[in-house]
Design an enzyme around this catalytic site. Structure first.
Site, mmCIF file in Angstrom:
data_model
loop_
_atom_site.group_PDB
_atom_site.id
_atom_site.type_symbol
_atom_site.label_atom_id
_atom_site.label_comp_id
_atom_site.label_asym_id
_atom_site.label_seq_id
_atom_site.Cartn_x
_atom_site.Cartn_y
_atom_site.Cartn_z
ATOM 1 N N LYS A 112 0.823 -1.214 0.000
ATOM 2 C CA LYS A 112 0.000 0.000 0.000
ATOM 3 C C LYS A 112 0.857 1.265 0.000
ATOM 4 O O LYS A 112 0.403 2.317 -0.449
ATOM 5 C CB LYS A 112 -0.969 -0.040 1.175
ATOM 6 C CG LYS A 112 -1.994 -1.159 0.955
ATOM 7 C CD LYS A 112 -3.026 -1.267 2.012
ATOM 8 C CE LYS A 112 -4.122 -2.236 1.619
ATOM 9 N NZ LYS A 112 -3.775 -3.655 1.844
HETATM 10 C C1 LIG Z 1 -4.441 -4.693 1.244
HETATM 11 C C2 LIG Z 1 -3.695 -5.973 1.102
HETATM 12 C C3 LIG Z 1 -4.113 -6.989 0.203
HETATM 13 C C4 LIG Z 1 -5.387 -6.887 -0.600
HETATM 14 O O1 LIG Z 1 -5.314 -5.890 -1.604
HETATM 15 P P1 LIG Z 1 -6.649 -5.374 -2.319
HETATM 16 O O2 LIG Z 1 -6.212 -4.248 -3.162
HETATM 17 O O3 LIG Z 1 -7.566 -4.949 -1.205
HETATM 18 O O4 LIG Z 1 -7.214 -6.516 -3.095
HETATM 19 C C5 LIG Z 1 -3.317 -8.118 0.086
HETATM 20 N N1 LIG Z 1 -2.198 -8.268 0.826
HETATM 21 C C6 LIG Z 1 -1.779 -7.335 1.695
HETATM 22 C C7 LIG Z 1 -0.550 -7.577 2.493
HETATM 23 C C8 LIG Z 1 -2.492 -6.146 1.863
HETATM 24 O O5 LIG Z 1 -2.067 -5.225 2.742
#
Ligand SMILES: *Cc1c(COP(=O)(O)O)cnc(C)c1O
Length: 466
Positions: A112
């Protein structure tokens, strides 16, 4: 570039407008009115670009007149300069056909950061042009909260109120949020689950006592700018593996369908993507929807991959809109049906549209642990539980042997070191860049009074819109 809502009746916005907006006023999500497209030659010319330059090149068509290419490049240099790896999202080879795309070299150890480091700068850039502040409200199961707080701490004209479910995020995740000491950061621990926190945030956006006084902004993946920034690493990986001449498959650990939707966007823009595997844990609504057309919500089960413990994937609506003929009023009806009955069937056009690019696979705890051990035995790589679920789905892909398969490594294994230790017996160590996380003092407010307590806290502590 104009942005339109998936439900067809919200006003059209430009890029600066969608960046500062949350949900569209008709309850839908914003998407570009059309997809920019790169020719083979244009894609070939991206080879060898430094990540920040590639990012500005891929994203600029979406940004349109809101920022010059030069200014966008400066913001990308600043955002990606904060990553601990020069390649920003390096590829690691596991065996003759499997690769990991490491997306966790940012400040908070999860993918993120790739989008949120840029989003924090975009907020500041666009707010500098107007009067007043943006009040960000968000709910987190861990990773969004820490990445968003790191991205906006200390920035001008932005305040953040982040809700997390008390006792339900990992200690590393909580400390990454609560040890950030900046006057514009407010952490709130609520009694309840992530879904309860999420429901409170949705209510805040619809609460006139709130919206009359504060301009609310979103940092979860309903924000288009986040998805846009994630398109870039699909280009980065595919270019290294031979695009545009060769096509590449991706396996994506999926929760809110944001990351994998960015892959769909990359394909729409002309990147040769052979397949996108949607990897889920036992919270498998997307796997059921993609295999049988049945999108029906059930209870959330807590797993070792908490960022995927989601039943309703907001961004799936964007896919249904895009592959189902972009008919906002039809989709608004379909989504209203889902909101009342918590179930819906995909139309034939939606099912066929999805099947042309997507497949899916579901991993339970034992499949996850097995994939973790596979990466260790095969390549000496320790992967986190989310990434392991992606690897499990990567192994289920049925593709010619010359198509490389890239699994998105969405978190650093140390972020989930208890779960990794349980599955492999190895306890990953935290990278040096997280510093003295366990020595720093924490600050957060516990609110047990439900929605009203949260709303009153924000009304008391947020600066008015000016
Ligand atoms: C947020 C997250 C996901 C999922 O991603 P999306 O965009 O919500 O599908 C998968 N793995 C990790 C470690 C995350 O932080």
């Amino acid at each position: 570039m104009d942005y339109i809502s998936t439900r067809g009746s919200a006003p059209t916005l430009d890029f600066a407008g969608v960046t500062l907006a949350g949900l569209a006023s008709d309850g839908g999500l914003y998407l570009p009115a059309n997809w920019p497209h790169f020719s083979q030659d244009e894609i070939a010319a991206m080879r060898g670009m430094p990540y920040a330059q590639l990012a500005a090149t891929v994203m600029h068509p979406f940004v349109g007149d809101s920022l010059s290419l030069e200014r966008l490049r400066e913001l990308c240099d600043e955002a990606y300069g904060r990553f601990a790896h020069a390649a920003v999202t390096p590829l690691v080879q596991l065996d003759e056909r499997h690769w990991l795309l490491e997306l966790f070299h940012g400040p908070t150890l999860a993918f993120k950061d790739v989008a949120l480091q840029l989003l924090g700068l975009l907020f500041e850039e666009f707010l500098a042009r107007e009067r007043g502040t943006l009040t960000i409200v968000g709910a987190t199961s861990g990773d969004t909260g820490s990445a968003a707080i790191d991205a906006v701490a200390g920035r001008d004209k932005v305040e953040i109120f982040m809700l997390h479910p008390k006792g339900r995020v990992s200690d590393v995740q909580r400390r990454q949020m609560t040890t950030v000491r900046a006057p514009n950061v407010h952490n709130i621990a609520i009694d309840g689950s992530f879904d309860d926190a999420q429901a409170m945030v949705k209510r805040l956006f619809a609460d006139e006592a709130m919206t009359a006084k504060h301009r609310l902004g979103a940092v979860n993946s309903i924000n288009w700018a986040r998805l846009m920034a994630q398109v870039v690493y699909y280009f980065a990986a595919a270019l290294q593996l031979g695009a545009p001449e060769r096509s590449v498959a991706f396996s994506v650990p999926t929760g809110n369908f944001g990351d994998v939707f960015a892959g769909h966007v990359a394909a729409r823009m002309g990147l040769p993507i052979a397949r996108l595997a949607v990897a889920t844990n036992v919270n498998d609504i997307l796997h059921r929807a993609l295999t049988s057309g049945d999108y029906s919500q059930s209870e959330v089960t807590a797993t070792a991959a908490p960022s995927m413990d989601i039943q309703v994937s907001s961004n799936f609506e964007r896919l249904l809109f895009d592959i189902g003929g972009r008919d906002g009023s039809a989709l608004a009806g379909q989504m209203r049906g889902f909101e009342t009955s918590r179930a819906m069937l995909l139309s034939n056009a939606q099912r066929e549209g999805a099947a042309s690019l997507f497949t899916s696979a579901r991993a339970d705890q034992s499949a996850m642990a097995q994939a973790m051990r596979w990466a260790w035995d095969r390549a000496g790589e320790v992967v986190d539980p989310h990434t392991a679920i992606g690897l499990h789905a990567a192994h289920s892909l049925d593709l010619p042997a010359d198509v490389p398969i890239v699994t998105l490594a969405t978190a650093h294994p140390a972020k989930f070191r208890d779960a990794v230790e349980r599955a492999t017996g190895t306890r990953p160590t935290l990278p040096l860049r997280v510093g003295d996380l366990f020595a720093r003092e924490e600050a957060y407010t516990e609110l047990s009074g439900g929605y009203d307590a949260v709303r009153d806290f924000i009304l008391t502590h947020a600066s008015p819109r000016g």
